[in-house]
Write an enzyme that holds these catalytic residues in place. Structure first.
Site, PDB file in Angstrom:
ATOM      1  N   LYS A 198     -72.879  15.471 -33.107  1.00 38.15           N
ATOM      2  CA  LYS A 198     -72.847  14.877 -31.774  1.00 38.15           C
ATOM      3  C   LYS A 198     -73.013  13.371 -31.964  1.00 38.15           C
ATOM      4  CE  LYS A 198     -74.603  13.323 -27.865  1.00 38.15           C
ATOM      5  NZ  LYS A 198     -73.785  12.107 -27.832  1.00 38.15           N
ATOM      6  N   GLY A 251     -82.195   8.546 -34.160  1.00 42.77           N
ATOM      7  CA  GLY A 251     -82.101   7.822 -32.896  1.00 42.77           C
ATOM      8  C   GLY A 251     -83.451   7.240 -32.531  1.00 42.77           C
ATOM      9  N   SER A 252     -83.640   6.983 -31.244  1.00 43.46           N
ATOM     10  CA  SER A 252     -84.852   6.304 -30.805  1.00 43.46           C
ATOM     11  C   SER A 252     -86.047   7.269 -30.791  1.00 43.46           C
ATOM     12  CB  SER A 252     -84.634   5.740 -29.396  1.00 43.46           C
ATOM     13  OG  SER A 252     -84.377   6.818 -28.519  1.00 43.46           O
ATOM     14  N   GLY A 256     -86.119  11.161 -29.737  1.00 44.92           N
ATOM     15  CA  GLY A 256     -86.474  12.034 -30.863  1.00 44.92           C
ATOM     16  C   GLY A 256     -87.608  12.984 -30.506  1.00 44.92           C
ATOM     17  N   GLU A 273     -85.323  11.060 -37.710  1.00 44.23           N
ATOM     18  CA  GLU A 273     -85.253   9.690 -38.254  1.00 44.23           C
ATOM     19  C   GLU A 273     -85.249   8.754 -37.058  1.00 44.23           C
ATOM     20  OE1 GLU A 273     -85.425   9.044 -41.340  1.00 44.23           O
ATOM     21  OE2 GLU A 273     -84.638  10.759 -42.438  1.00 44.23           O
ATOM     22  N   CYS A 307     -82.220   0.025 -37.905  1.00 44.35           N
ATOM     23  CA  CYS A 307     -83.524   0.660 -37.692  1.00 44.35           C
ATOM     24  C   CYS A 307     -84.614   0.041 -38.545  1.00 44.35           C
ATOM     25  CB  CYS A 307     -83.437   2.156 -37.964  1.00 44.35           C
ATOM     26  SG  CYS A 307     -82.802   2.528 -39.600  1.00 44.35           S
ATOM     27  N   GLU A 406     -89.539  -2.345 -30.701  1.00 39.04           N
ATOM     28  CA  GLU A 406     -88.265  -2.398 -31.424  1.00 39.04           C
ATOM     29  C   GLU A 406     -87.243  -3.056 -30.495  1.00 39.04           C
ATOM     30  OE1 GLU A 406     -86.026   1.291 -32.130  1.00 39.04           O
ATOM     31  OE2 GLU A 406     -85.557   0.497 -34.118  1.00 39.04           O
TER      32      GLU A 406
HETATM   33  P1  NAD Z   1     -80.775   7.210 -28.796  1.00 35.54           P
HETATM   34  O1  NAD Z   1     -82.053   7.892 -29.096  1.00 35.54           O
HETATM   35  O2  NAD Z   1     -80.556   6.677 -27.449  1.00 35.54           O
HETATM   36  O3  NAD Z   1     -79.540   8.182 -29.101  1.00 35.54           O
HETATM   37  C1  NAD Z   1     -79.366   8.814 -30.341  1.00 35.54           C
HETATM   38  C2  NAD Z   1     -78.478  10.045 -30.159  1.00 35.54           C
HETATM   39  O4  NAD Z   1     -79.192  10.969 -29.338  1.00 35.54           O
HETATM   40  C3  NAD Z   1     -77.163   9.758 -29.448  1.00 35.54           C
HETATM   41  O5  NAD Z   1     -76.155  10.575 -29.975  1.00 35.54           O
HETATM   42  C4  NAD Z   1     -77.470  10.168 -28.009  1.00 35.54           C
HETATM   43  O6  NAD Z   1     -76.320  10.546 -27.291  1.00 35.54           O
HETATM   44  C5  NAD Z   1     -78.388  11.346 -28.230  1.00 35.54           C
HETATM   45  N1  NAD Z   1     -79.272  11.632 -27.101  1.00 35.54           N
HETATM   46  C6  NAD Z   1     -79.627  10.816 -26.076  1.00 35.54           C
HETATM   47  N2  NAD Z   1     -80.423  11.468 -25.203  1.00 35.54           N
HETATM   48  C7  NAD Z   1     -80.590  12.724 -25.684  1.00 35.54           C
HETATM   49  C8  NAD Z   1     -81.325  13.861 -25.255  1.00 35.54           C
HETATM   50  N3  NAD Z   1     -82.051  13.837 -24.130  1.00 35.54           N
HETATM   51  N4  NAD Z   1     -81.285  14.978 -26.021  1.00 35.54           N
HETATM   52  C9  NAD Z   1     -80.587  15.005 -27.168  1.00 35.54           C
HETATM   53  N5  NAD Z   1     -79.854  13.957 -27.621  1.00 35.54           N
HETATM   54  C10 NAD Z   1     -79.866  12.825 -26.895  1.00 35.54           C
HETATM   55  O7  NAD Z   1     -80.618   6.065 -29.917  1.00 35.54           O
HETATM   56  P2  NAD Z   1     -79.475   4.981 -30.035  1.00 35.54           P
HETATM   57  O8  NAD Z   1     -79.685   3.960 -28.975  1.00 35.54           O
HETATM   58  O9  NAD Z   1     -78.161   5.647 -30.166  1.00 35.54           O
HETATM   59  O10 NAD Z   1     -79.813   4.359 -31.480  1.00 35.54           O
HETATM   60  C11 NAD Z   1     -80.787   3.385 -31.674  1.00 35.54           C
HETATM   61  C12 NAD Z   1     -82.070   4.000 -32.188  1.00 35.54           C
HETATM   62  O11 NAD Z   1     -81.814   4.749 -33.375  1.00 35.54           O
HETATM   63  C13 NAD Z   1     -83.079   2.936 -32.601  1.00 35.54           C
HETATM   64  O12 NAD Z   1     -84.344   3.316 -32.144  1.00 35.54           O
HETATM   65  C14 NAD Z   1     -83.026   2.968 -34.115  1.00 35.54           C
HETATM   66  O13 NAD Z   1     -84.196   2.529 -34.769  1.00 35.54           O
HETATM   67  C15 NAD Z   1     -82.761   4.411 -34.369  1.00 35.54           C
HETATM   68  N6  NAD Z   1     -82.198   4.601 -35.705  1.00 35.54           N
HETATM   69  C16 NAD Z   1     -82.990   5.165 -36.679  1.00 35.54           C
HETATM   70  C17 NAD Z   1     -82.500   5.317 -37.972  1.00 35.54           C
HETATM   71  C18 NAD Z   1     -83.346   5.941 -39.054  1.00 35.54           C
HETATM   72  O14 NAD Z   1     -82.789   6.366 -40.059  1.00 35.54           O
HETATM   73  N7  NAD Z   1     -84.655   6.025 -38.895  1.00 35.54           N
HETATM   74  C19 NAD Z   1     -81.195   4.902 -38.269  1.00 35.54           C
HETATM   75  C20 NAD Z   1     -80.420   4.339 -37.254  1.00 35.54           C
HETATM   76  C21 NAD Z   1     -80.930   4.196 -35.976  1.00 35.54           C
END
Ligand code: NAD
Length: 509
Positions: A198, A251-252, A256, A273, A307, A406
């Site tokens: 996804k 993701g965030s 998460g 992550e 990240c 962040e």
């Molecule tokens: P996000 O959490 O908004 O989205 C991440 C993914 O989750 C997307 O595919 C999104 O569509 C999906 N998502 C959103 N709401 C959801 C829900 N309620 N249930 C399930 N899935 C859902 O993050 P973003 O804005 O896409 O990315 C930025 C974040 O990702 C930052 O916080 C960054 O630090 C983190 N990140 C972490 C790493 C790591 O390896 N630790 C790497 C890259 C990015």
């Protein structure tokens, strides 16, 4: 195609194959082909022109169900029966196909995310190839153990076998869509799992392209599926689906946590992550030219949308002024421009909404009394190209948002310290624990600080190095579990313990 996008593409000679891939509605990839289950589309906005690039399917729970069923039947079908060396061959063929397609993929990544095409080639595409090549070699090395039982009567044979965990849901953010997809895909495939990806609703193009390439090189239908749509619908449905065995989420932190709770309701395996706010310590014994250059690339790579960006610098008082001067001049010299311009290093952020969020943080740094050094002066820029110039504030402290939150944009905060104890205490304050960096030419200092800092990844005289052999993951609010490295394999395998009682023999026979 809209007017400004057409002229942007023609200025940078975007290949016809890229245009034909985006100039159409993008569907899902399920069961070995691209499917269009709905005419409902989410607009994809090209970050430099801020115009509509194309539309991507606004998927539903029914699409998730279809994809999970398809992944399940591939698992119990041809893919599940393939010998490990055949899996290895297919994964290597996918790596080769990505290499051949590198030009198309780096264009797609640049126009989807807004990122520098040079970085897309050298980091995103190259990283994806390396991950697949590294994990391909693991397919033939996933052995269990034979043990010598120590507390059982009679003769026994005791051994373990490793089995694929099953259907994996990979939920991926927008900052490195291809590379992070490859983190999940390479290890999951090596372990014999099937996968439903996804991508972020903002950046689905490279995942769709990889799914097409995988079919082209011979992956059986259903091994790699992509479902597009909003996170709260598709991501949530994957985390809740009973047919999914493992969720690997990047993701965030707030999302998460929600994904984690839903996944645990049905006792899924889980890797999270999450976000970071990585500290950087520069001691009085650092080589300041080397430190400044690595700090700048560590925080401004991908226009700060990283990240593990080293976004809060603690520098020893004795070298504070000199370092800030070097950071300031270095930041002002970073080439700013369109993602498709190979010379650009600072490029548009992913979306106007994200840019507003970053400006909000810049506004708060001004308001909370941090000292402006360079970058965006106003809380709202007049630029129409989606870019935020590299911005630095000095004399920051932990009670300011710039040192706590962040930001995920090109914004760096600096503060000075007097003792290494103070520096480590302040660096370790806060909830995140993804990465930390140390700059010093004194080996004892670097080893001592690398032990004291609380983070999953420590960089010495560098920032943001990644290698497929090295596990990547965080502590605390940065999540748990690892991507990459041999440690990642455990997340995609189940260990089964097998006891055989050998009849008719006693240990004295
Ligand atoms: P996000 O959490 O908004 O989205 C991440 C993914 O989750 C997307 O595919 C999104 O569509 C999906 N998502 C959103 N709401 C959801 C829900 N309620 N249930 C399930 N899935 C859902 O993050 P973003 O804005 O896409 O990315 C930025 C974040 O990702 C930052 O916080 C960054 O630090 C983190 N990140 C972490 C790493 C790591 O390896 N630790 C790497 C890259 C990015």
């Amino acid at each position: 195609m809209e007017k400004r996008i057409a002229s942007y593409f023609s200025q940078f000679k975007v290949p016809a194959e890229v245009i034909s891939f985006v100039d159409r509605p993008v569907g899902h990839y399920i069961g070995g082909s691209e499917v269009h289950t709905t005419s409902d589309q989410i607009d994809l906005i090209e970050p430099f022109t801020c115009e509509r690039l194309t539309g991507v399917a606004n998927g539903t729970v029914a699409d998730v169900d279809l994809a999970v069923r398809s992944a399940r039947s591939a698992l119990t079908g041809e893919w599940g029966r393939l010998p490990p060396l055949e899996r290895q061959r297919l994964i290597l063929r996918l790596a080769d196909a990505i290499e051949t397609d590198a030009d198309v993929l780096s264009h797609l990544e640049s126009i989807d995310v807004g990122k520098s095409i040079s970085e897309a080639r050298s980091i995103d595409v190259a990283g994806a190839i390396a991950n697949l090549q590294y994990f391909a070699g693991w397919t033939s090395k996933l052995d269990g153990r034979t043990t010598k039982a120590v507390a059982l009567p009679g003769e026994t044979l005791t051994y373990t076998v490793k089995e694929p965990v099953g259907v994996v849901a990979a939920i991926i953010p927008w900052n490195f869509p291809l590379q992070i997809l490859s983190w999940k895909l390479a290890a999951a495939l090596a372990c014999g799992c099937t996968i439903v990806c996804k991508p972020s609703e903002q950046t689905p193009l490279s995942a769709m392209r990889v799914a097409h390439l995988a079919a082209m090189v011979g992956f059986p239908a259903g091994v790699i599926n992509v479902v597009n749509g909003f996170g709260h619908v598709i991501g949530q449905a994957l985390a809740a689906h009973k047919g999914v065995d493992k969720v690997s989420f990047t993701g965030s932190t707030p999302v998460g946590k929600a994904v984690g709770k839903t996944s645990l309701d049905s006792m899924k395996r889980l890797t999270l992550e999450l976000g970071g706010k990585s500290p950087v310590i520069v001691t009085g014994k650092a080589n300041l030219d080397r430190a400044a250059s690595a700090i700048l690339s560590g925080v401004f790579l991908n226009s700060g949308q990283v990240c593990d960006a080293g976004s809060r610098v603690y520098v020893h008082r004795s070298v504070h002024e000199e370092l800030v001067h070097k950071l300031w001049t270095g930041a002002e010299n970073l080439p700013v421009g369109a993602g498709l311009d190979p010379a650009s290093k600072i490029t548009p952020l992913v979306s106007p909404a994200h840019r507003n969020k970053v400006f909000d943080h810049i506004g708060s740094a001004h308001a909370e009394g941090a000292e402006f050094v360079t970058g965006e002066m106003d809380s709202e820029s007049q630029r129409s190209d989606g870019i935020v110039r590299p911005t630095i504030f000095d004399n920051c402290s932990e009670n300011m948002r710039i040192f706590r939150d962040e930001i995920f944009g090109p914004v760096l905060g600096v503060s000075h310290y007097d003792t290494l104890d103070e520096a480590t205490d302040r660096a370790n304050s806060g909830d995140f624990g993804l990465a930390a960096a140390v700059y010093s030419e004194n080996i004892d200092e670097t080893i001592m600080l690398s032990r004291r800092l609380k983070a999953g990844n420590i960089y010495i005289n560098a920032h943001g190095l990644l290698d497929p052999t090295m596990p990547f993951g965080g502590l605390g609010a940065s999540g748990f579990g690892k991507d990459m490295g041999a440690e990642q394999l455990d997340g995609f395998l189940s260990t089964k313990s097998i006891y055989v009682q050998v009849a008719g023999h006693s240990t004295t026979d």
